[in-house]
Design an enzyme around this catalytic site. Structure first.
Site, mmCIF file in Angstrom:
data_model
loop_
_atom_site.group_PDB
_atom_site.id
_atom_site.type_symbol
_atom_site.label_atom_id
_atom_site.label_comp_id
_atom_site.label_asym_id
_atom_site.label_seq_id
_atom_site.Cartn_x
_atom_site.Cartn_y
_atom_site.Cartn_z
ATOM 1 N N VAL A 42 1.000 -1.037 -0.042
ATOM 2 C CA VAL A 42 -0.109 -0.025 0.190
ATOM 3 C C VAL A 42 0.829 1.353 0.194
ATOM 4 O O VAL A 42 1.920 1.183 0.272
ATOM 5 C CB VAL A 42 -0.899 -0.080 1.013
ATOM 6 C CG1 VAL A 42 -1.906 -1.064 1.033
ATOM 7 C CG2 VAL A 42 -0.114 -0.026 2.682
ATOM 8 N N SER A 43 0.310 2.340 -0.298
ATOM 9 C CA SER A 43 1.336 3.584 -0.335
ATOM 10 C C SER A 43 1.252 4.126 0.714
ATOM 11 O O SER A 43 2.228 5.018 0.899
ATOM 12 C CB SER A 43 0.583 4.409 -1.295
ATOM 13 O OG SER A 43 0.346 4.014 -2.768
#
Length: 209
Positions: free
Chosen positions: A69-70
């Site tokens: 995920v970012s």
């Protein structure tokens, strides 16, 4: 009968592994050189090497599931990715390892991605499982897939459609690009460029909020 003896690099290329793998196999007693030169260099007889045989015997090659995920705010999404990957791998009866990352798809130096690539290059991975192509990197995933193909690593992508958090991740990636350019322009004479980047950054933040 004449034998064609080759050095460790040519033998490794023939088997589709790294020279370091042949050295390890020698230490384990699995594949010994046919000869050694006066200088101590290994020589292998190509006629007796069987690529598929040794690849199948290499018990250290594993299935790796990779999730990313970012940002830390996307902890729930990371957990959903992990659960989906674990369920799929378990249903296939695979023994697997899960590697996770938190960071932009534009960052190619993430700890998990680095470990994954090192394991692939060291012939420790037989299969890579991801939820979406963009979970690896935003741009350049095809290069990673080409490395996998060269190292005989099967790539399994669970979802071929658009990634669910695509817009949020893309916004994070764009902000990272703007941050990099802003740092490079800091102190430069181009105040116009700085103001333009600040405006774009503000617009992206507004759109993703």
């Amino acid at each position: 009968m004449n034998r064609k003896l080759v050095g460790i690099r040519e033998a490794a290329e023939f088997l589709g592994v790294n020279p370091s793998t042949l050295r390890r196999w020698e230490q384990e007693g699995r594949l010994m050189p046919d000869e050694r030169t006066a200088g101590g260099y290994r020589r292998y007889d190509l006629a007796r090497l069987r690529p598929n045989q040794f690849r199948q015997q290499d018990g250290e090659r594993k299935t790796v599931a990779y999730a990313r995920v970012s940002s830390h705010d996307q902890k729930a999404d990371l957990e959903r990715q992990k659960q989906g990957l674990e369920l799929y791998c378990a249903q296939q009866g695979w023994t697997f390892e899960v590697i996770t990352d938190r960071g932009s798809g534009m960052n190619y130096h993430k700890k998990g991605l680095t470990k994954l690539l090192n394991d692939i290059l060291a012939d420790r991975v037989s299969r890579l499982v991801i939820t979406h192509k963009d979970r690896l990197v935003r741009f350049g995933a095809e290069l990673v897939f080409a490395i996998c193909e060269a190292k005989h690593v099967e790539v399994v992508i669970l979802n071929q459609g658009e990634d669910t958090p695509f817009e949020e991740d893309l916004a994070q990636d764009v902000l990272e690009i703007i941050t990099v350019f802003s740092a490079r322009l800091y102190g430069s004479r181009s105040r116009k460029n700085q103001k333009l980047l600040e405006g774009v950054k503000h617009a992206v933040e507004e759109a993703s909020s």
